[in-house]
Design a protein around this motif. Structure first.
Motif, PDB file in Angstrom:
ATOM      1  N   UNK A   1       0.834  -1.203   0.000  1.00 23.06           N
ATOM      2  CA  UNK A   1       0.000   0.000   0.000  1.00 23.06           C
ATOM      3  C   UNK A   1       0.868   1.252   0.000  1.00 23.06           C
ATOM      4  N   UNK A   2       1.893   1.256   0.837  1.00 22.60           N
ATOM      5  CA  UNK A   2       2.799   2.404   0.919  1.00 22.60           C
ATOM      6  C   UNK A   2       3.557   2.598  -0.393  1.00 22.60           C
ATOM      7  N   UNK A   3       3.996   1.506  -0.986  1.00 21.20           N
ATOM      8  CA  UNK A   3       4.748   1.598  -2.243  1.00 21.20           C
ATOM      9  C   UNK A   3       3.877   2.103  -3.384  1.00 21.20           C
ATOM     10  N   UNK A   4       2.679   1.570  -3.499  1.00 19.70           N
ATOM     11  CA  UNK A   4       1.781   1.959  -4.595  1.00 19.70           C
ATOM     12  C   UNK A   4       1.432   3.443  -4.522  1.00 19.70           C
ATOM     13  N   UNK A   5       1.276   3.957  -3.309  1.00 18.95           N
ATOM     14  CA  UNK A   5       0.881   5.357  -3.131  1.00 18.95           C
ATOM     15  C   UNK A   5       2.074   6.301  -2.965  1.00 18.95           C
ATOM     16  N   UNK A   6       3.281   5.778  -3.065  1.00 17.46           N
ATOM     17  CA  UNK A   6       4.494   6.598  -2.924  1.00 17.46           C
ATOM     18  C   UNK A   6       4.568   7.319  -1.576  1.00 17.46           C
ATOM     19  N   UNK A   7       4.023   6.703  -0.541  1.00 17.22           N
ATOM     20  CA  UNK A   7       3.940   7.387   0.748  1.00 17.22           C
ATOM     21  C   UNK A   7       5.299   7.540   1.422  1.00 17.22           C
ATOM     22  N   UNK A   8       6.217   6.637   1.150  1.00 15.69           N
ATOM     23  CA  UNK A   8       7.549   6.788   1.732  1.00 15.69           C
ATOM     24  C   UNK A   8       8.211   8.054   1.204  1.00 15.69           C
ATOM     25  N   UNK A   9       8.030   8.337  -0.064  1.00 12.80           N
ATOM     26  CA  UNK A   9       8.615   9.561  -0.659  1.00 12.80           C
ATOM     27  C   UNK A   9       7.888  10.803  -0.154  1.00 12.80           C
ATOM     28  N   UNK A  10       6.553  10.733  -0.153  1.00 14.44           N
ATOM     29  CA  UNK A  10       5.786  11.902   0.271  1.00 14.44           C
ATOM     30  C   UNK A  10       6.001  12.223   1.748  1.00 14.44           C
ATOM     31  N   UNK A  11       6.288  11.205   2.559  1.00 10.90           N
ATOM     32  CA  UNK A  11       6.509  11.426   3.985  1.00 10.90           C
ATOM     33  C   UNK A  11       7.667  12.380   4.235  1.00 10.90           C
ATOM     34  N   UNK A  12       8.606  12.413   3.312  1.00 11.40           N
ATOM     35  CA  UNK A  12       9.805  13.233   3.497  1.00 11.40           C
ATOM     36  C   UNK A  12       9.564  14.716   3.220  1.00 11.40           C
ATOM     37  N   UNK A  13       8.415  15.054   2.687  1.00  8.85           N
ATOM     38  CA  UNK A  13       8.121  16.462   2.390  1.00  8.85           C
ATOM     39  C   UNK A  13       7.966  17.255   3.687  1.00  8.85           C
ATOM     40  N   UNK A  14       8.663  18.381   3.827  1.00 11.42           N
ATOM     41  CA  UNK A  14       8.511  19.201   5.032  1.00 11.42           C
ATOM     42  C   UNK A  14       7.147  19.881   5.115  1.00 11.42           C
ATOM     43  N   UNK A  15       6.396  19.839   4.004  1.00 11.81           N
ATOM     44  CA  UNK A  15       5.095  20.509   3.985  1.00 11.81           C
ATOM     45  C   UNK A  15       3.939  19.569   4.323  1.00 11.81           C
ATOM     46  N   UNK A  16       4.231  18.284   4.561  1.00 11.97           N
ATOM     47  CA  UNK A  16       3.149  17.303   4.701  1.00 11.97           C
ATOM     48  C   UNK A  16       2.170  17.682   5.824  1.00 11.97           C
TER      49      UNK A  16
END
Length: 266
Positions: free
Chosen positions: A204-219
């Motif tokens: 689920x995390x891989x398909x949604x690119x959540x590991x990459x998006x988690x690194x955004x300081x704006x999340x």
């Protein structure tokens, strides 16, 4: 500070705990709730969960920012909601424990996924809705807002979670019909994002690119803006309710006066 960390919910750890760990894959942090028999959101549980989120943010997300998954070690229940007797008898529970916990998840600075492995009723359903995503066990458990069945009203923050996060027709089914949503019906009504177990979270995390998006300081800031109405209700629950009730009473008094005048003219 090495993981895992066990946070006792009560002084006696055997009565309940929240464990902060990291998945074997290294893709996410995991908060596992274990407070038998059914993970009630007692004042102690709310404060322990909030504390574990603080420790995660201060000591780990600053070093390695990954998504967060919450789940339960109790197979039958994700959370069976509030302990109403404790909630109503504990001074400050609503504005010092429950609503700040909802707000914490709504603006937490990394993707939050509720792995709903069993029943999530009432406050447990609300807690899962404060996450960004929900994965639900396909073979066991219901999501249900059953306040209608035991005669409890929804407060402004509680209602706002469903009003702003769900389509109106789904909100009506949840609030005014106390519908028990299975994983399939919850997906059909846009309540949960996928069916599965903890073993399916990596994909689920891989398909949604959540590991990459988690690194955004704006999340966290983006979440705070997206859910600002709910957050505002969490910040000002009683002022909002008092103003709404007062305004409603005043308007109803004015309508009664107007109707009386109209009747007098007939």
């Amino acid at each position: 500070m090495p993981l895992p960390i066990v946070f006792p919910v009560y002084k006696d750890e055997s009565r309940g705990s929240v464990t902060l760990s990291k998945s074997d894959s290294g893709l996410y942090y995991l908060l596992t709730i274990n407070c038998p028999p059914d993970n009630r959101l007692t004042p102690e549980m709310c404060l322990t969960l909030a504390h574990s989120l603080d420790v995660l943010e201060d000591s780990f997300l600053s070093v390695e920012k990954l998504p967060l998954v919450t789940t339960s070690s109790i197979q039958k229940f994700y959370s069976n909601g509030l302990d109403l007797e404790r909630a109503t008898s504990t001074p400050g529970f609503w504005d010092d424990a429950l609503y700040p916990l909802f707000k914490r998840f709504l603006q937490y600075p990394t993707p939050c996924i509720a792995m709903v492995n069993g029943h999530a009723f009432a406050g447990g359903f609300m807690l899962s809705m404060c996450h960004d995503y929900r994965i639900m066990n396909p073979s066991r458990g219901f999501l249900c807002l059953n306040e209608l069945e035991f005669g409890a009203p929804l407060t402004s923050p509680m209602s706002a979670i469903f009003r702003f996060k769900l389509p109106p027709a789904t909100c009506q089914k949840a609030v005014l019909e106390a519908t028990r949503f299975t994983a399939d019906t919850a997906i059909a009504h846009n309540i949960v994002d996928a069916k599965g177990s903890l073993a399916d979270v990596d994909e689920f995390i891989k398909v949604r690119n959540l590991e990459r998006f988690a690194k955004s300081p704006a999340y966290g800031q983006l979440k705070s803006e997206m859910w600002r109405e709910i957050i505002n209700y969490c910040d000002n629950p009683f002022a909002e309710e008092a103003a709404r009730i007062t305004k409603s009473i005043r308007r109803e008094d004015e309508r009664k006066k107007t109707r009386a005048l109209l009747r007098a003219k007939l």
